[in-house]
Design a protein around this motif. Structure first.
Motif, PDB file in Angstrom:
ATOM      1  N   LYS A 236       0.833  -1.202   0.000  1.00 10.70           N
ATOM      2  CA  LYS A 236       0.000   0.000   0.000  1.00 10.70           C
ATOM      3  C   LYS A 236       0.871   1.257   0.000  1.00 10.70           C
ATOM      4  O   LYS A 236       0.658   2.173  -0.807  1.00 10.70           O
ATOM      5  N   ALA A 237       1.851   1.311   0.884  1.00  7.32           N
ATOM      6  CA  ALA A 237       2.738   2.468   0.915  1.00  7.32           C
ATOM      7  C   ALA A 237       3.539   2.575  -0.372  1.00  7.32           C
ATOM      8  O   ALA A 237       3.727   3.667  -0.921  1.00  7.32           O
ATOM      9  N   ALA A 238       4.007   1.448  -0.875  1.00  8.55           N
ATOM     10  CA  ALA A 238       4.791   1.456  -2.110  1.00  8.55           C
ATOM     11  C   ALA A 238       3.983   2.004  -3.279  1.00  8.55           C
ATOM     12  O   ALA A 238       4.509   2.755  -4.115  1.00  8.55           O
ATOM     13  N   ARG A 239       2.699   1.651  -3.357  1.00 10.66           N
ATOM     14  CA  ARG A 239       1.863   2.172  -4.443  1.00 10.66           C
ATOM     15  C   ARG A 239       1.780   3.693  -4.397  1.00 10.66           C
ATOM     16  O   ARG A 239       1.830   4.367  -5.428  1.00 10.66           O
ATOM     17  N   GLY A 240       1.664   4.238  -3.210  1.00 10.88           N
ATOM     18  CA  GLY A 240       1.604   5.690  -3.078  1.00 10.88           C
ATOM     19  C   GLY A 240       2.872   6.365  -3.557  1.00 10.88           C
ATOM     20  O   GLY A 240       2.829   7.366  -4.290  1.00 10.88           O
ATOM     21  N   TRP A 241       4.027   5.817  -3.156  1.00  2.63           N
ATOM     22  CA  TRP A 241       5.301   6.387  -3.599  1.00  2.63           C
ATOM     23  C   TRP A 241       5.498   6.186  -5.095  1.00  2.63           C
ATOM     24  O   TRP A 241       6.039   7.070  -5.787  1.00  2.63           O
ATOM     25  N   ALA A 242       5.072   5.050  -5.624  1.00  5.71           N
ATOM     26  CA  ALA A 242       5.194   4.798  -7.062  1.00  5.71           C
ATOM     27  C   ALA A 242       4.398   5.827  -7.855  1.00  5.71           C
ATOM     28  O   ALA A 242       4.855   6.332  -8.890  1.00  5.71           O
ATOM     29  N   ASP A 243       3.212   6.153  -7.388  1.00  3.80           N
ATOM     30  CA  ASP A 243       2.384   7.137  -8.088  1.00  3.80           C
ATOM     31  C   ASP A 243       3.035   8.514  -8.066  1.00  3.80           C
ATOM     32  O   ASP A 243       2.978   9.261  -9.060  1.00  3.80           O
ATOM     33  N   ARG A 244       3.640   8.868  -6.955  1.00  6.49           N
ATOM     34  CA  ARG A 244       4.307  10.170  -6.881  1.00  6.49           C
ATOM     35  C   ARG A 244       5.510  10.207  -7.807  1.00  6.49           C
ATOM     36  O   ARG A 244       5.751  11.209  -8.489  1.00  6.49           O
ATOM     37  N   TYR A 245       6.262   9.115  -7.833  1.00  4.98           N
ATOM     38  CA  TYR A 245       7.416   9.070  -8.736  1.00  4.98           C
ATOM     39  C   TYR A 245       6.977   9.142 -10.198  1.00  4.98           C
ATOM     40  O   TYR A 245       7.561   9.870 -11.003  1.00  4.98           O
ATOM     41  N   ALA A 246       5.931   8.413 -10.545  1.00  6.28           N
ATOM     42  CA  ALA A 246       5.447   8.410 -11.924  1.00  6.28           C
ATOM     43  C   ALA A 246       4.963   9.791 -12.347  1.00  6.28           C
ATOM     44  O   ALA A 246       5.118  10.186 -13.513  1.00  6.28           O
ATOM     45  N   GLY A 247       4.397  10.537 -11.412  1.00  8.24           N
ATOM     46  CA  GLY A 247       3.941  11.890 -11.714  1.00  8.24           C
ATOM     47  C   GLY A 247       5.072  12.824 -12.073  1.00  8.24           C
ATOM     48  O   GLY A 247       4.852  13.859 -12.720  1.00  8.24           O
ATOM     49  N   LEU A 248       6.270  12.458 -11.681  1.00  6.37           N
ATOM     50  CA  LEU A 248       7.469  13.220 -12.054  1.00  6.37           C
ATOM     51  C   LEU A 248       8.116  12.661 -13.317  1.00  6.37           C
ATOM     52  O   LEU A 248       8.290  13.355 -14.320  1.00  6.37           O
ATOM     53  N   SER A 249       8.450  11.391 -13.274  1.00  2.00           N
ATOM     54  CA  SER A 249       9.286  10.824 -14.334  1.00  2.00           C
ATOM     55  C   SER A 249       8.572  10.733 -15.674  1.00  2.00           C
ATOM     56  O   SER A 249       9.175  10.973 -16.731  1.00  2.00           O
ATOM     57  N   ALA A 250       7.289  10.388 -15.656  1.00  2.00           N
ATOM     58  CA  ALA A 250       6.575  10.206 -16.925  1.00  2.00           C
ATOM     59  C   ALA A 250       6.430  11.508 -17.698  1.00  2.00           C
ATOM     60  O   ALA A 250       6.198  11.480 -18.912  1.00  2.00           O
ATOM     61  N   ARG A 251       6.578  12.650 -17.023  1.00  2.30           N
ATOM     62  CA  ARG A 251       6.481  13.945 -17.703  1.00  2.30           C
ATOM     63  C   ARG A 251       7.834  14.470 -18.151  1.00  2.30           C
ATOM     64  O   ARG A 251       7.904  15.524 -18.774  1.00  2.30           O
ATOM     65  N   LEU A 252       8.893  13.732 -17.833  1.00  2.00           N
ATOM     66  CA  LEU A 252      10.230  14.149 -18.247  1.00  2.00           C
ATOM     67  C   LEU A 252      10.907  13.160 -19.181  1.00  2.00           C
ATOM     68  O   LEU A 252      11.697  13.559 -20.046  1.00  2.00           O
ATOM     69  N   ILE A 253      10.607  11.876 -19.011  1.00  2.00           N
ATOM     70  CA  ILE A 253      11.284  10.823 -19.787  1.00  2.00           C
ATOM     71  C   ILE A 253      10.253   9.990 -20.530  1.00  2.00           C
ATOM     72  O   ILE A 253       9.282   9.516 -19.942  1.00  2.00           O
TER      73      ILE A 253
END
Length: 319
Positions: A236-253
């Motif tokens: 559950k915690a990992a999913r939250g962090w994954a979503d935050r990371y994706a919100g950054l990386s997917a808009r740059l790479i």
């Protein structure tokens, strides 16, 4: 050797090498960047990889960058040195220097430009990996060398069978091929790939895999706690962090590892400058991003992803 001979896992930045505006190696900025990584509690650091612009450094500069990294991070995080070169002899010289300096391991792609076949790739890695006693990481980087190791049936397993190979960094743009690498060799060697999203979490929890080696490490405040949650079995915690990371990386790479707003390394260093991080300048043949619209777009990603605010609040993830 095998995966149990090292403890490599989690989130590693592939560190950029800072240069001054005049093109000199910026040792002060390099030391400051390494200290930033230590403060962010990353799980390891890759030095002189693709993001480190090894291709525009002299051999002496590559050695100096290695020496500083080992001195700054020794005992705090594993330091693996990129020794990619056009010939095995050049890579071996760099690997031996890394061993003498006290690095924790070495990494190399197949020789760039050469387009070697499977037997030639195996021979190259056999020569370079056996030149020192250091643990060795194979780096599959089709975007940079125009050869996809994972496209050759059985080759990943042949490489994993080499005596000093303990890990594979599989940066193929084909996610299903990366999964095939995990299936084929993850019980034998560590596998670093694309796992920082919900699909990757499912793979880590059920199939295997060990971590991400990420160009520059911008996402460390999100990615470090992601891997800590994975290690704790807290999906559950990992999913939250994954979503935050994706919100950054997917808009740059982009999925093929190209940059959205410019050349990936130039884009990274522009983002680091906006954040006040010691990334320095790129070195020719790369050029800095000068388009105000591109810089504004990068800044918007940093704000809207919450990264800028997290860092401003002292966003260092707890282990």
């Amino acid at each position: 050797m095998d995966r149990d001979d090292v403890s490599w896992r989690g989130y590693w930045p592939a560190a950029p090498t800072p240069f001054t505006a005049a093109g000199a190696l910026d040792e002060q900025a390099w030391r400051a960047l390494l200290q930033l990584y230590a403060a962010q509690r990353v799980h390891g650091v890759l030095v002189n990889g693709s993001t480190g612009e090894w291709f525009s450094q002299t051999p002496a500069e590559r050695r100096r960058v290695t020496e500083i990294a080992v001195a700054e991070l020794s005992g705090r995080a594993p330091v693996v040195i990129g020794v990619t070169a056009y010939t095995a002899a050049e890579a071996i010289d760099l690997a031996r220097h890394a061993a003498e300096t006290g690095a924790d391991g070495v990494l190399a792609t197949p020789p760039p430009y050469v387009h070697p076949g499977p037997d030639e790739i195996l021979a190259f890695y056999r020569a370079v990996s056996s030149a020192t006693d250091l643990p060795f990481m194979v780096y599959n980087w089709p975007r940079g060398v125009s050869v996809d190791i994972s496209a050759h049936p059985g080759l990943m397993r042949r490489l994993a069978d080499l005596d000093r190979v303990v890990a594979i960094k599989d940066s193929t743009g084909d996610w299903l091929r990366m999964l095939a690498t995990v299936e084929a060799v993850s019980e034998q060697v560590r596998v670093f790939g694309s796992f920082l999203h919900r699909r990757g979490l499912a793979v880590l929890m059920e199939l295997g895999g060990d971590g991400n080696i990420d160009g520059g490490g911008l996402g460390a405040p999100f990615a470090v706690p992601y891997y800590e949650a994975v290690a704790a079995g807290n999906a559950k915690a990992a999913r939250g962090w994954a979503d935050r990371y994706a919100g950054l990386s997917a808009r740059l790479i982009n999925p093929d590892y190209s940059g959205v707003h410019g050349t990936p390394i130039a884009q990274l260093k522009a983002a680091m400058a906006i954040l006040g991080q010691p990334g320095g300048q790129v070195r020719p043949p790369l050029l800095p991003i000068a388009d105000p619209a591109a810089i504004d777009a990068i800044g918007a990603v940093l704000r809207e992803s919450g990264l800028a605010e997290t860092l401003a609040q002292g966003g260092v993830a707890a282990r």
